[in-house]
Structure formats: C-alpha cells, structure tokens
Design an enzyme around this catalytic site. Structure first.
Site, PDB file in Angstrom:
ATOM      1  N   SER A 244       8.447  12.899  80.488  1.00  0.00           N
ATOM      2  CA  SER A 244       9.318  11.834  79.984  1.00  0.00           C
ATOM      3  C   SER A 244       8.506  10.632  79.513  1.00  0.00           C
ATOM      4  O   SER A 244       7.567  10.211  80.192  1.00  0.00           O
ATOM      5  CB  SER A 244      10.281  11.407  81.086  1.00  0.00           C
ATOM      6  OG  SER A 244      11.036  12.514  81.494  1.00  0.00           O
TER       7      SER A 244
ATOM      8  N   TYR B 268      23.855   6.104  84.042  1.00  0.00           N
ATOM      9  CA  TYR B 268      22.742   6.004  83.090  1.00  0.00           C
ATOM     10  C   TYR B 268      22.135   7.343  82.699  1.00  0.00           C
ATOM     11  O   TYR B 268      21.804   8.163  83.558  1.00  0.00           O
ATOM     12  CB  TYR B 268      21.623   5.126  83.673  1.00  0.00           C
ATOM     13  CG  TYR B 268      20.713   4.578  82.589  1.00  0.00           C
ATOM     14  CD1 TYR B 268      20.992   3.363  81.990  1.00  0.00           C
ATOM     15  CD2 TYR B 268      19.611   5.303  82.146  1.00  0.00           C
ATOM     16  CE1 TYR B 268      20.181   2.869  80.976  1.00  0.00           C
ATOM     17  CE2 TYR B 268      18.801   4.813  81.128  1.00  0.00           C
ATOM     18  CZ  TYR B 268      19.092   3.590  80.551  1.00  0.00           C
ATOM     19  OH  TYR B 268      18.293   3.113  79.543  1.00  0.00           O
TER      20      TYR B 268
ATOM     21  N   LYS C 123      19.795  16.821  80.854  1.00  0.00           N
ATOM     22  CA  LYS C 123      18.838  17.367  81.823  1.00  0.00           C
ATOM     23  C   LYS C 123      19.528  18.307  82.820  1.00  0.00           C
ATOM     24  O   LYS C 123      18.951  19.315  83.227  1.00  0.00           O
ATOM     25  CB  LYS C 123      18.141  16.240  82.571  1.00  0.00           C
ATOM     26  CG  LYS C 123      17.431  15.254  81.657  1.00  0.00           C
ATOM     27  CD  LYS C 123      16.375  15.921  80.825  1.00  0.00           C
ATOM     28  CE  LYS C 123      15.827  14.966  79.847  1.00  0.00           C
ATOM     29  NZ  LYS C 123      14.603  14.927  79.299  1.00  0.00           N
TER      30      LYS C 123
ATOM     31  N   ASP D 259      13.635  16.862  72.461  1.00  0.00           N
ATOM     32  CA  ASP D 259      13.592  16.789  73.932  1.00  0.00           C
ATOM     33  C   ASP D 259      13.736  18.142  74.630  1.00  0.00           C
ATOM     34  O   ASP D 259      13.133  18.344  75.673  1.00  0.00           O
ATOM     35  CB  ASP D 259      14.696  15.844  74.428  1.00  0.00           C
ATOM     36  CG  ASP D 259      14.472  15.343  75.847  1.00  0.00           C
ATOM     37  OD1 ASP D 259      13.350  14.881  76.145  1.00  0.00           O
ATOM     38  OD2 ASP D 259      15.406  15.412  76.663  1.00  0.00           O
TER      39      ASP D 259
ATOM     40  N   ARG E  91      17.047   2.527  75.680  1.00  0.00           N
ATOM     41  CA  ARG E  91      17.182   3.733  74.844  1.00  0.00           C
ATOM     42  C   ARG E  91      18.123   3.488  73.671  1.00  0.00           C
ATOM     43  O   ARG E  91      19.005   2.632  73.717  1.00  0.00           O
ATOM     44  CB  ARG E  91      17.754   4.871  75.696  1.00  0.00           C
ATOM     45  CG  ARG E  91      16.886   5.255  76.901  1.00  0.00           C
ATOM     46  CD  ARG E  91      16.123   6.524  76.666  1.00  0.00           C
ATOM     47  NE  ARG E  91      15.082   6.758  77.656  1.00  0.00           N
ATOM     48  CZ  ARG E  91      14.297   7.836  77.645  1.00  0.00           C
ATOM     49  NH1 ARG E  91      14.432   8.760  76.708  1.00  0.00           N
ATOM     50  NH2 ARG E  91      13.360   7.988  78.553  1.00  0.00           N
TER      51      ARG E  91
ATOM     52  N   ARG F 229      16.546   7.710  85.407  1.00  0.00           N
ATOM     53  CA  ARG F 229      16.828   8.861  86.266  1.00  0.00           C
ATOM     54  C   ARG F 229      16.337   8.585  87.682  1.00  0.00           C
ATOM     55  O   ARG F 229      15.305   7.955  87.886  1.00  0.00           O
ATOM     56  CB  ARG F 229      16.134  10.110  85.726  1.00  0.00           C
ATOM     57  CG  ARG F 229      16.839  10.743  84.541  1.00  0.00           C
ATOM     58  CD  ARG F 229      16.168  12.032  84.116  1.00  0.00           C
ATOM     59  NE  ARG F 229      14.818  11.807  83.663  1.00  0.00           N
ATOM     60  CZ  ARG F 229      13.720  12.016  84.381  1.00  0.00           C
ATOM     61  NH1 ARG F 229      13.801  12.511  85.598  1.00  0.00           N
ATOM     62  NH2 ARG F 229      12.533  11.770  83.881  1.00  0.00           N
TER      63      ARG F 229
ATOM     64  N   CYS G 102       6.367  10.384  77.123  1.00  0.00           N
ATOM     65  CA  CYS G 102       4.969  10.691  76.783  1.00  0.00           C
ATOM     66  C   CYS G 102       4.820  11.151  75.339  1.00  0.00           C
ATOM     67  O   CYS G 102       3.777  11.697  74.977  1.00  0.00           O
ATOM     68  CB  CYS G 102       4.407  11.730  77.738  1.00  0.00           C
ATOM     69  SG  CYS G 102       4.137  11.078  79.391  1.00  0.00           S
TER      70      CYS G 102
ATOM     71  N   HIS H 125      11.576  21.551  78.481  1.00  0.00           N
ATOM     72  CA  HIS H 125      11.558  20.132  78.122  1.00  0.00           C
ATOM     73  C   HIS H 125      10.571  19.944  76.966  1.00  0.00           C
ATOM     74  O   HIS H 125       9.478  19.429  77.147  1.00  0.00           O
ATOM     75  CB  HIS H 125      11.131  19.330  79.360  1.00  0.00           C
ATOM     76  CG  HIS H 125      11.299  17.846  79.241  1.00  0.00           C
ATOM     77  ND1 HIS H 125      10.597  16.961  80.028  1.00  0.00           N
ATOM     78  CD2 HIS H 125      12.089  17.083  78.454  1.00  0.00           C
ATOM     79  CE1 HIS H 125      10.952  15.715  79.722  1.00  0.00           C
ATOM     80  NE2 HIS H 125      11.851  15.772  78.764  1.00  0.00           N
TER      81      HIS H 125
HETATM   82  P1  GTP Z   1      11.695  11.151  76.831  1.00  0.00           P
HETATM   83  O1  GTP Z   1      12.825  10.820  75.916  1.00  0.00           O
HETATM   84  O2  GTP Z   1      11.692  10.300  78.060  1.00  0.00           O
HETATM   85  O3  GTP Z   1      11.623  12.595  77.190  1.00  0.00           O
HETATM   86  O4  GTP Z   1      10.337  10.665  76.092  1.00  0.00           O
HETATM   87  P2  GTP Z   1       9.456  11.262  74.890  1.00  0.00           P
HETATM   88  O5  GTP Z   1       8.526  12.286  75.415  1.00  0.00           O
HETATM   89  O6  GTP Z   1      10.320  11.639  73.755  1.00  0.00           O
HETATM   90  O7  GTP Z   1       8.544   9.997  74.495  1.00  0.00           O
HETATM   91  P3  GTP Z   1       8.592   9.059  73.199  1.00  0.00           P
HETATM   92  O8  GTP Z   1       8.199   9.762  71.939  1.00  0.00           O
HETATM   93  O9  GTP Z   1       9.883   8.336  73.190  1.00  0.00           O
HETATM   94  O10 GTP Z   1       7.426   8.038  73.540  1.00  0.00           O
HETATM   95  C1  GTP Z   1       7.427   7.243  74.702  1.00  0.00           C
HETATM   96  C2  GTP Z   1       6.487   6.073  74.553  1.00  0.00           C
HETATM   97  O11 GTP Z   1       5.166   6.545  74.237  1.00  0.00           O
HETATM   98  C3  GTP Z   1       6.888   5.141  73.427  1.00  0.00           C
HETATM   99  O12 GTP Z   1       6.702   3.812  73.850  1.00  0.00           O
HETATM  100  C4  GTP Z   1       5.924   5.492  72.321  1.00  0.00           C
HETATM  101  O13 GTP Z   1       5.678   4.415  71.449  1.00  0.00           O
HETATM  102  C5  GTP Z   1       4.677   5.924  73.062  1.00  0.00           C
HETATM  103  N1  GTP Z   1       3.889   6.911  72.261  1.00  0.00           N
HETATM  104  C6  GTP Z   1       4.368   8.009  71.639  1.00  0.00           C
HETATM  105  N2  GTP Z   1       3.400   8.652  70.935  1.00  0.00           N
HETATM  106  C7  GTP Z   1       2.264   7.941  71.130  1.00  0.00           C
HETATM  107  C8  GTP Z   1       0.915   8.093  70.663  1.00  0.00           C
HETATM  108  O14 GTP Z   1       0.561   9.005  69.922  1.00  0.00           O
HETATM  109  N3  GTP Z   1       0.017   7.162  71.118  1.00  0.00           N
HETATM  110  C9  GTP Z   1       0.372   6.125  71.932  1.00  0.00           C
HETATM  111  N4  GTP Z   1      -0.559   5.266  72.317  1.00  0.00           N
HETATM  112  N5  GTP Z   1       1.653   5.944  72.378  1.00  0.00           N
HETATM  113  C10 GTP Z   1       2.576   6.839  71.985  1.00  0.00           C
HETATM  114  C1  SPV Z   2      13.665  11.950  80.108  1.00  0.00           C
HETATM  115  O1  SPV Z   2      13.566  11.174  81.083  1.00  0.00           O
HETATM  116  O2  SPV Z   2      12.907  12.946  79.940  1.00  0.00           O
HETATM  117  C2  SPV Z   2      14.687  11.681  79.075  1.00  0.00           C
HETATM  118  C3  SPV Z   2      15.655  10.621  79.327  1.00  0.00           C
HETATM  119  O3  SPV Z   2      14.727  12.378  78.068  1.00  0.00           O
HETATM  120  S1  SPV Z   2      16.955  11.118  80.358  1.00  0.00           S
HETATM  121  O4  SPV Z   2      17.981  11.743  79.533  1.00  0.00           O
HETATM  122  O5  SPV Z   2      17.477   9.933  81.030  1.00  0.00           O
HETATM  123  O6  SPV Z   2      16.470  12.085  81.317  1.00  0.00           O
HETATM  124 MN    MN Z   3      13.047  13.923  78.053  1.00  0.00          MN
END
Ligand code: GTP
Ligand code: SPV
Ligand code: MN
Length: 609
Positions: free
Chosen positions: A265, A214, A223, A290, A391, A73, A267, A243
């Site tokens: 994002s 993308y 979003k 999400d 992704r 983004r 996290c 979110h």
């Molecule tokens: P968006 O799709 O961008 O909104 O991201 P999200 O909030 O869904 O994050 P996601 O669960 O995909 O995690 C993002 C990164 O953080 C990945 O590389 C995970 O492996 C890492 N991660 C998630 N949960 C944990 C955790 O409990 N501990 C640690 N150390 N890393 C984590």
């Molecule tokens: C985020 O960045 O919080 C995502 C990926 O979930 S995107 O759809 O590219 O915004």
């Molecule tokens: Mn997201």
C-alpha cells in the site's frame, strides 16, 4: 423486500435477517443510477459529511473529512475467522467464527437505528466476463454507497446476475456508534473507533465490518472481497487474486505487452499504472491500479482482469508532473477524502505542485464549533494540511490512459510480474528472477518501509509477502505453495518475474532514482528482456542489468548513483538473508521447503561473491 423486485431468494432472506438485526429505519436498494447518486450526494451535503467543491473548478465533486480516529485501514482489528486457526495462519488475526459472530451480533444489534440500510449490488470484473463475480454490500453509510458507485460496477450488471440467481459474496457494514465520539463528528462521520472490527468468514464468503467508515475498512468490495475472500476462492478454484496494478507497454514499433505489479500500500501502483513515459515512442496504458484477478487460459498464458471500475488513490504528491493522468481523471465527478480545502472551494494537498493559497483549511477543520474557526496558512503549521492517507475516489471512465482492452472479458495476457517496495538500501533498482520458483521466493520475501495507508508507525521495515500480508485470506504458507503450484504445469508459458525498487537512497537520505516517468526506463529493459534481448549480470539476488543496457538518454543522474542502483552489496545481503530466514520461519510450518532451498542457494551464492 418485495418492493425490490429482486427474485434472488438468498438475497431476500439475508437482507430480511440483517434488517431484523441492525434495525434500520428503512431499507433502500441502490440501482446505480445518476438520479440516486445525485440525491445521496445532496443528502450528504445537507448533513455536512460532504462539502460540494466549486463547480467551476471541479464539477460534481465533493470533499469529505473523516473523524481523525478513522483515517486508514486498521490491520490489528482485521480478522480472518476461518473454521480453524491454522487455516487463517500466522499472518492473520483469528477468533473462532462462532465466538466472533456472537461478539459482532451484539455490536450490530440496532446499530443502524435512525439510519437507512442501503442494499448495494455490484459486479467485480468486466460485464460478461466469465471471471467476474457478484457481491452485495449492506451499509448504513451513504458515503460508502457513493464511493462504491465510482469504483465498482453497481446496479444493472449486478442486478441482472442476481436475477439469474448467481452466487454472491455477502458484505455487511455499519459505521456503528461510539458513546465517546464528539457530537459534530458523530453527525458527519459516524464511527466507533474503540470497537472497530473488520471480519471475514472465508468459508461462508461473508464479511462483517463494524465501526469504521474509511476506505478498505468500509468499501468491502475492495480489499475484503476482491483480495481476502477472493484469495480463498482463487485457491479453491486454481487462480490468483492479487494486490497488483496492471499496465500495457507499447514499444515504438507498436508491439504491446502487459505487465502486472505487486507493491505494498502506498508504494507506487497507481503511479506506475498511469505513468507517462519519459522515452519517446514508448507508451504506457492502464488496465488496473490496485487489484488483479489472474488465471491461466487454454493457450497456457496468464491472463488478468481488473475487478474494479475506478480508483481509490493516494492524493498527497499527486501532481501534473508526477501523475498528470490521475490529475486529468479527477477533474470532475470525484470524491476527495481528508484533503485540505482552498478558499475558492478546491482541494489541495502536499506535493500538488503549488503552494496552498492563504486561507486554506486543513483536513481536520471541517467539523468545528464557533471557537475553532481558524484557517491555516501554508507554512504556518508543522502538521501537513492534508492527511498523508488522503484519497481521491474516481471512475476509470474519465481516465485518459485506459488501455483499449481494460474491460476485455477474457483479460489481458501478462508477460512479466513485478514485486516492489520502499527499500532505502540493499534492494537494487531492478533484478530478474532466475525461475518461477525463484520469483515466488522474491515475492514471498517482499519488504517495504511501512506507509500511512495503514494505521500505525510509518517507515518501519516489514516483510510484506506479495504485498498481500494484510490481504491474504488464508494461511500464507499455503498461499506460497499455491503460487509455486501455479508455475509447475510445464505446458504453461510463465511470465518472467522481477523485483524493483524506486526508493533506494544515498547516504544523505535522498532518493537515488528519479522515479515516476523515468520508471519507463526500467519497464523498457523488462519489455526487451521478455523479447530475449540483453544479458543479465548474475548476483546472489538475481539477474541485474548491465548499466549500459538501461536506457539513460536524457536521464539526470550521475554514473556513480546509477552504479549504486544496479549493485547488490554482499555486506548488505548477509543481514538481509538472516531477516528472510526469520521471516519464512515466522510464516509457519506450511511454508514450502522449496523456499528454504532458494534461501540456502542464495546464501551459498552470497558466500561465493
Ligand atoms: P495503494 O492505493 O495504497 O495500494 O497505493 P499505491 O501502491 O497505488 O501507491 P501510489 O501510486 O498511490 O503511490 C503512493 C505514494 O508513493 C505517492 O505519494 C506517490 O507520489 C509515491 N510514489 C509513487 N511512485 C513513486 C516513484 O517512482 N518514486 C517516488 N519517490 N515516489 C513514488
Ligand atoms: C491500500 O491500502 O492498499 C489501498 C487503500 O489500496 S484501502 O482501500 O483503504 O485499502
Ligand atoms: Mn492497495
């Protein structure tokens, strides 16, 4: 347009108008059938955008590699063009809507020449839900069509609603065309990085996105609609577009509660929503990973629907041990973007749980000329083989841990709301807000070290209120006030609010908390707090668990580290309070006074301890 057999006159005239502007070679309605999906996938394979993965290993799955200038983004190029700048507020880029329209009209003029314009109707929310909404995206990217087909309800349910003349959100998207783009990427991944613009006209419920193919820049249902435009609709109509992931927790006695959680994002929303419990007898299931649309129902409780129908999830670090449910979801029928490719035709990424086989090709090597045919061996190259924001796009239908009620048209009742981010210091593992307003204060000050999900520097601490900084479609001060007002009706049974942090580090820079499956231990404490169990230890930040109340059976962590995770350090809180004050001031004059009173109370508490 007559050949579309759609009678919605608003749609017919809008498509005609946009067709005259963008000048595509043809216009095609996407009805969401398997035949259309397969045909478009074959088309993308034939032009080189898609590589079909080994059908024995990953049936009906594809790898796309984007232009390296289009991998996340673009927040600097995202605009909220409300009528007045005040309505967009200090957290959004703003340009006068008339001026922006004339700028963009020049970019869209003829932008689809030589391409097809796909008309993609979709429904956000479960079919038959009074909270579901219709959108239509016009796009010149077949890649976008197929991704949307996996993460949104395209076709029939939306077409039916449109036939009934439902209102719909208009989303126009073109990958555009850059004069400087290399010839091979221009063919497989058209884009216009220099002139990208992701633009929202909230009063018109309209999105115009130019120049990027993308993720959130291009899949406008996600979003752009479900957060930026929907947050404006939600403000007007008295609900919340957030979110947030949504999950259910069932305890060994079979009682179930739903929890929503906002994390910026990359996290941890997807990982938490699909977590496999480390505690015997406890079970987590997924409602969404999400986005949550939430409303108070007549019983006074807050109900959430997931407007999406699939996942656009972060690939790196997804493994059988960190997220086996995600691994099981994308065994087939999945689009991978910017992952590495193994010699046997499968995808690979850092943290998948095994080494890259010899001959693995990194994410940038997809498009090459004869001089650039090098394959990359694991360990021979410093740069990761997979892009950090790579992704997977896959449908929730294949996810083994979906909650029975994930498509309940009325949503699921929320007992607790979490706010979390990446904080290597200061913020404890978990902390309970004293009240709804205090919870809004914690949400408004949510902060995280930045990630690769957005273009720009990674690892920089920033305040990301409610994980909505890049996604709130109106003045953030008004948004805080909206949250406060949602809790001011005394007949409502408000969810409890918690701040969590899986990312606190020790002095050597190692994570103190194992995270992932062990996050269940924190969910358990929250679940039982919601049932009135345990006392909390009052601190300036909020209520912390007594260490003995956090289930640590089988947990491999020293008592010093656990102590560290469950402590707020006054010396760390002083600079934190200063940073919060700066942040609230920067969010402008519409920030409710209540939040400054919460800040003053925190400062007093801090001085007393
Ligand atoms: P968006 O799709 O961008 O909104 O991201 P999200 O909030 O869904 O994050 P996601 O669960 O995909 O995690 C993002 C990164 O953080 C990945 O590389 C995970 O492996 C890492 N991660 C998630 N949960 C944990 C955790 O409990 N501990 C640690 N150390 N890393 C984590
Ligand atoms: C985020 O960045 O919080 C995502 C990926 O979930 S995107 O759809 O590219 O915004
Ligand atoms: Mn997201």
């Amino acid at each position: 347009m007559a050949s579309f057999e759609i009678s919605n006159s608003g749609l017919v005239s809008w498509v005609d108008e946009m067709k005259r502007l963008c000048k595509p070679d043809s216009v095609v309605l996407y009805r969401g059938t398997k035949e259309e999906y397969d045909r478009l996938a074959d088309l993308l394979v034939s032009v080189g955008t898609f590589r079909r993965l080994n059908p024995q290993l990953r049936p009906n799955s594809f790898l796309a590699n984007s232009d390296p200038a289009d991998t996340a983004r673009v927040e600097e190029k995202t605009f909220i063009c409300s009528r007045t700048q005040d309505d967009a507020g200090p957290s959004n880029n703003w340009v006068d809507p008339g001026e922006m329209k004339s700028r963009l009209t020049k970019l869209f003029d003829g932008s689809m020449q030589g391409r097809t314009m796909y008309v993609v109707p979709y429904l956000m929310g479960p079919q038959g839900s009074p909270y579901a909404r219709v959108g239509v995206e016009l796009t010149d990217s077949a890649y976008v069509v197929l991704n949307m087909s996996l993460i949104a309800r395209t076709g029939r349910p939306a077409l039916d609603a449109l036939e009934a003349n439902a209102e719909f959100v208009r989303c126009l998207h073109s990958c555009g065309r850059s004069a400087t783009q290399s010839a091979c990427y221009a063919k497989t991944w058209p884009c216009d990085p220099e002139r990208m613009a992701i633009v929202h006209f909230p009063e018109e419920r309209l999105v115009w996105s130019y120049g990027s193919g993308y993720g959130g820049n291009a899949l406008l249902n996600k979003k752009c609609f479900a957060l930026r435009i929907a947050s404006c609709i939600a403000r007007d109509e008295g609900w919340l577009a957030e979110h947030m992931m949504i999950l259910s927790v069932t305890n060994p006695q079979g009682r179930k509660k739903y929890i929503a959680g906002a994390f910026p994002s990359a996290c941890g929303k997807t990982n938490l929503a699909m977590v496999k419990s480390s505690l015997p007898g406890w079970r987590v299931k997924t409602v969404g990973d999400d986005i949550a649309w939430m409303h108070f129902a007549s019983d006074g409780r807050l109900y959430a629907i997931n407007p999406e129908a699939g996942f656009f999830g972060v690939a790196p670090n997804t493994s059988s041990s960190s997220n086996s449910n995600a691994m099981a979801t994308f065994t087939r029928d999945t689009i991978f973007t910017n992952c590495a490719l193994t010699p046997d035709g499968d995808v690979w990424w850092e943290g998948i749980g095994y080494d890259a086989p010899a001959g693995t090709i990194d994410w940038t090597k997809q498009c090459r000329d004869s001089s650039e045919t090098s394959s990359v061996l694991s360990g021979c190259k410093k740069d990761p083989l997979c892009h950090p924001n790579a992704r997977f796009t896959t449908s929730a239908a294949h996810c083994p841990c979906m909650d029975e009620d994930w498509e309940n048209p009325n949503g699921v009742p929320i007992s607790a709301i979490l706010f979390g981010g990446r904080r290597s210091s200061t913020i404890p593992l978990v902390c309970e807000a004293r009240s709804w307003t205090h919870g809004v204060f914690l949400g408004a000050n949510l902060s995280s070290e930045t990630t690769a999900a957005a273009a720009g520097q990674v690892g920089r601490l920033r305040r990301d209120p409610f994980a909505m900084l890049p996604f709130c479609g109106y003045n953030i001060g008004d948004y805080f006030a909206h949250w406060i007002s949602m809790g001011s009706n005394l007949t409502r049974k408000l969810p409890k609010i918690y701040q969590v942090n899986w990312f606190k580090k020790d002095s050597d820079g190692h994570y103190l908390w194992p995270g992932y499956a062990d996050n269940m231990r924190v969910l358990k404490w929250i679940f039982e707090r919601c049932e009135g169990k345990y006392e909390v230890r009052s601190t300036a930040l909020g209520g912390l668990p007594y260490p003995e109340d956090l289930d640590a059976v089988g947990l491999k962590i020293s008592s010093t580290d656990l102590q560290n995770l469950l402590t707020v350090n006054a010396s760390e809180l002083v600079p934190e309070i200063d940073s919060m004050r700066n942040h609230l001031n920067a969010m402008g004059p519409r920030v409710p006074a209540t939040l400054f009173r919460e800040l003053a109370a925190m400062e007093e508490n801090c001085a007393r301890t």
